[in-house]
Design an enzyme around this catalytic site. Structure first.
Site, PDB file in Angstrom:
ATOM      1  N   VAL A  21       0.837  -1.200   0.000  1.00 29.37           N
ATOM      2  CA  VAL A  21       0.000   0.000   0.000  1.00 29.37           C
ATOM      3  C   VAL A  21       0.873   1.252   0.000  1.00 29.37           C
ATOM      4  CG1 VAL A  21      -1.680   1.329   1.342  1.00 29.37           C
ATOM      5  CG2 VAL A  21      -1.965  -1.149   1.086  1.00 29.37           C
ATOM      6  N   GLU A  46      18.047   9.396   1.684  1.00 30.23           N
ATOM      7  CA  GLU A  46      19.043   9.400   2.765  1.00 30.23           C
ATOM      8  C   GLU A  46      19.048   7.995   3.313  1.00 30.23           C
ATOM      9  OE1 GLU A  46      20.776   8.857   5.937  1.00 30.23           O
ATOM     10  OE2 GLU A  46      19.065   9.889   6.861  1.00 30.23           O
ATOM     11  N   CYS A  83      21.749   6.259  11.546  1.00 30.10           N
ATOM     12  CA  CYS A  83      22.473   5.974  10.304  1.00 30.10           C
ATOM     13  C   CYS A  83      23.852   6.623  10.280  1.00 30.10           C
ATOM     14  CB  CYS A  83      21.647   6.434   9.106  1.00 30.10           C
ATOM     15  SG  CYS A  83      21.095   8.147   9.209  1.00 30.10           S
TER      16      CYS A  83
END
Length: 487
Positions: free
Chosen positions: A219, A258, A292
């Site tokens: 979805v 990113e 990250c």
């Protein structure tokens, strides 16, 4: 703990449930227990949000009325400040983020970033006069105009959701775009709360900002293929980033990515090894290593390797893993059982590759999703533990044989997001940093994370920049206009 109203989607100015009434549980990762339920958005909900955003961009004056955007963004900033304490409590409960981070990426910095980009909007020159020239002998006055991209699908991860939600939504709205925000299904509530504040405390027109919370990847993927969406702004794993880029290719959408990181903390032979190793171990523990840009490779002089391992291990042991609601917590739980099992699989892989645990190396057997802060020794940079993003409180210590070798190791990675260099000489540290192929790098303890500083990566860490003027301009197109020059 006081939680906000139940999570709802925001579609075309209305706070709504899923169109079929379905929901899914929101879990506290520190306990594994349900704290609420989120609407399980349907394809019809995504369709409605995209249609509303398209209509708002095409048929209202949001994209052209700078004063309206300024007023509305200031209203949102004020609402976030007013709602700060419950918002922070919700973040700790839903994300498992330790409270100390609320003064940084958890809440205060992203809210300051919204104020910063609003101020930028107030002073930004959307038109530049290039003056008169005579290309092909025709005297012409040229103007470069910056205009909003259009409808933006903002897809955000679970690790620092408010930071990343606002780093996308703030600049996109300031630029004049309309937005459909799709948060990760592990952390839908903080995004839904942002939608509630927009609906109840701002004059942002219906359809300009929408929030949908589907759990299904299929979805959510509709946002990447719908031709009415002009841009996809995604933060998350490199694997998913590749899939989004491929999905957006048939309609040639603008794509901001990113993605992952495996950043190296380089310690040169004239640095304070104990201080640098301790600081890197501390950083690797923050929010259970779920960042990250966290430095997860500690690259140290070979002759000081054992000392660095010992200091890093002692630091992690002193930090431990604690309830994120504890004021002294640095390392909380990982986000989910899936993530806990993924990190545990890497720990078993470390043993298979010949690594040893200087500390940690195990799942913590208690309610919630917990991993011991872990230091791994005995592996080189070719190991999977040194090459792949783990997203847990795991630090790999790697020896180097001088500055050139340290640079080689740092750059021997598919990623290029962040890093650090420590040296007794600032000039030496800067010279090494200049050779590292990453989008951000800290030199001798400098801090790059700030609303006015662009953030993003080289190589497979992504495309484009978030925050700063560069982050704002990601949401703009460039148009050159030429007219006859008049005497």
């Amino acid at each position: 703990m006081s939680l906000p109203p139940p999570a709802q989607q925001l579609i075309d100015g209305k706070l709504v449930a899923a169109s079929d009434g379905a929901t899914y549980p929101i879990l506290n990762p520190a306990t594994g227990r349900e704290i609420g339920r989120a609407p399980d958005g349907t394809a019809a909900d995504v369709e409605g949000a995209v249609a509303a955003a398209r209509r708002a961009f095409d048929e209202t004056d949001w994209s052209t009325d700078t004063e309206l955007r300024l007023r509305c963004l200031r209203q949102l900033h004020a609402a976030l400040l007013e709602d700060a304490d419950p918002f922070k409590e919700l973040t700790t409960a839903e994300v498992g983020m330790p409270g100390f981070m609320m003064g940084a990426a958890g809440f205060d910095v992203p809210v300051e970033g919204l104020r910063w980009v609003t101020d930028l909007l107030g002073s930004y020159e959307f038109e530049t006069d290039l003056g008169v020239a005579a290309p092909m002998g025709i005297a012409s006055r040229r103007t470069v105009r910056r205009e909003p991209v259009g409808v933006v699908a903002a897809i955000s991860p679970w690790n620092v959701p408010t930071q990343i939600n606002l780093a996308k939504v703030g600049p996109a709205l300031a630029a004049g775009c309309t937005v459909v925000l799709k948060p990760a299904p592990d952390t839908p509530w903080v995004a839904a709360e942002l939608g509630r504040l927009v609906a109840e405390h701002t004059d942002i027109p219906a359809g300009v900002f929408n929030v949908v919370t589907p759990r299904s990847n299929e979805v959510a993927a509709l946002l990447t293929t719908d031709p009415r969406v002009d841009m996809v702004s995604f933060t998350g794993s490199t694997q998913v980033g590749r899939a989004i880029m491929a999905a957006a290719a048939p309609t040639l959408k603008k794509v901001f990515l990113e993605l992952g990181g495996k950043s190296a903390a380089i310690v040169l032979d004239d640095a304070d090894i104990a201080s640098a190793a301790g600081a890197t171990a501390f950083t690797a523990c923050i929010h259970a290593g779920q960042g990250c840009a966290i430095t997860t490779r500690l690259v140290v002089p070979r002759e000081r390797y054992d000392e660095a391992v010992q200091v890093a291990a002692a630091t992690m042991e002193s930090i431990g893993a604690k309830d994120p609601a504890d004021p002294g917590a640095i390392c909380g739980p990982v986000i989910s059982a899936v993530q806990r099992d993924r990190v545990e699989a890497y720990l078993r892989l470390a043993e298979e590759e010949g690594g040893t645990f200087a500390t940690g190396g195990q799942v913590i057997d208690q309610d919630g999703f917990w991993i011991q802060p872990t230091v791994i020794a005995g592996l080189d940079n070719s190991s999977r533990l040194a090459q792949e993003e783990i997203f847990g409180p795991v630090l790999v210590v790697i020896p180097h044989d001088g500055d050139d070798d340290a640079v080689r190791i740092a750059n021997d990675s598919a990623y290029g997001l962040s890093g650090s260099v420590e040296s007794g000489s600032l000039e030496r540290a800067k010279a090494v940093a200049a050779r590292i192929r990453t989008g951000t790098i800290a030199v001798n303890g400098g801090v790059w994370f700030s609303p006015d500083a662009p953030f993003g990566g080289y190589k497979q860490s992504g495309i484009g920049r978030e925050m700063g003027v560069a982050g704002f301009e990601e949401y703009l197109e460039t148009k050159t206009i030429a007219e006859p020059a008049r005497g």
